[in-house]
Write a protein that holds these residues in place. Structure first.
Motif: not given
Length: 355
Positions: A124-152
């Motif tokens: 759980e986090n603030v919605p702004q994490i999806a638009a964070f400018r420094e890094k694609d933090v949420l995208g990286d997190f989702v990609n990691l999960l999907e690479s490990q076989g998770y449905r997200v």
């Protein structure tokens, strides 16, 4: 409460704080076994209210073997992690002095997921994490999960839609290695929203600087004589914009100050309250003025707006309550009702796949 599954279903909560998420997950029938946090002052409230074990631990130094020891050998492992949201907030976008180590905590959470391999993950986090400018933090997190076989599944939640009486928006991520998982649909229509009056309307009246002798958490900060006059002239639902010019702050007379229209504001009885923050008991920090009484809201009122029950204990000695500390605990917490909704979503998921 009926068993969620014939197998043990156990939760470890990273960044657990005083236990808002853990408490909510337990209301849904999940077995929360432990929580980890770097703020050791949260230990009493966490253990007292959730019944789970608190570990004072820097998540960046937490090893997978330590987490795995918290779970039963044969069971369903759920890992929850709500990394500190301040670096992703709207304020952080304006603030150039960001602490990179804090947004890196989400990468540490990903590291632990990769090593522990829980069956279900929630974040759980603030919605702004999806638009964070420094890094694609949420995208990286989702990609990691999907690479490990998770449905997200990622949802942006408007808290009043789930019976939470504040206009908070939160991003909720659910992921499962067992199959598709979704968040429960909203439980409240707009005409059914829980209002400020519903949760704090019957509390004893206070003046600024007063405390309810029967409830140490119902204690209001004092106001200076000048701010007492300002509050007296702030109408129901109004703010500093309603003051005479001679009472307005110089910063609000500037063009940049005009955008902060809610500070020094009063809440409304007939609507959900604004988002509770770590400074919600200070009148100058937002629309945190009581709808009628000439004071800011109290920690008790903030806790009820956050959906903590009146029985929730925050301090060993509540006769020596620190308003500042209580506000930090409450503002940083996941609303227990949101935790319950997340927990119910996980329970439904396990039932759907017959586990």
């Amino acid at each position: 409460m009926p068993s969620v599954s014939p197998l043990p279903v156990e939760v470890v909560d990273l960044f657990c704080g005083i236990g808002g998420l853990s408490y909510g997950l337990s209301l849904a029938g999940l077995d929360v076994v432990s929580g980890y946090d770097l703020d050791k002052t949260c230990a009493y409230a966490y253990e007292r209210n959730t019944g789970a074990k608190f570990f004072f631990q820097d998540i960046s130094k937490l090893e997978a073997d330590e987490v795995l020891r918290q779970y039963s050998a044969e069971g369903i492992r759920i890992l929850a992690g709500c990394a500190p949201c301040q670096p992703f907030s709207s304020y952080a976008f304006k603030n150039k002095e960001k602490d990179a180590s804090k947004y890196d905590l989400l990468y540490e959470f990903g590291r632990i997921i990769k090593e522990v391999k829980p069956h279900v993950v929630t974040m759980e986090n603030v919605p702004q994490i999806a638009a964070f400018r420094e890094k694609d933090v949420l995208g990286d997190f989702v990609n990691l999960l999907e690479s490990q076989g998770y449905r997200v599944n990622v949802s942006v939640v408007y808290c009043p839609d789930y019976g939470i009486p504040q206009t908070r928006k939160r991003l909720v991520l659910l992921a499962s290695r067992l199959g598709d998982i979704t968040l429960l649909p909203p439980t409240n229509k707009p005409e059914e929203y829980v209002t400020t009056a519903d949760v704090i309307g019957k509390l004893p009246a206070l003046m600024a600087g007063e405390a309810d002798p029967s409830d140490p958490l119902h204690r209001a900060k004092a106001l200076s004589p000048l701010n007492q006059e300002r509050m007296r002239l702030t109408p129901y639902g109004g703010s500093w914009k309603d003051w005479p010019k001679e009472l307005q702050l110089e910063c609000h007379k500037k063009a940049s100050g005009q955008t902060f229209g809610s500070v020094y504001g009063r809440m409304r009885w007939d609507k959900p309250a604004p988002t509770m923050t770590t400074q919600c008991t200070g009148w100058g920090n937002g629309r945190f003025g009581h709808p009628e009484q000439n004071r800011a809201i109290t920690p008790r009122e903030a806790a009820l707006i956050q959906t903590f029950p009146a029985s929730y204990r925050f301090f060993v000695n509540e006769d020596a309550v620190s308003i500042t500390t209580a506000s930090r605990y409450i503002g940083n917490a996941v609303p227990p009702r949101l935790g319950e909704i997340i927990g119910m979503s996980i329970v439904n998921h396990l039932k759907e796949i017959n586990l």
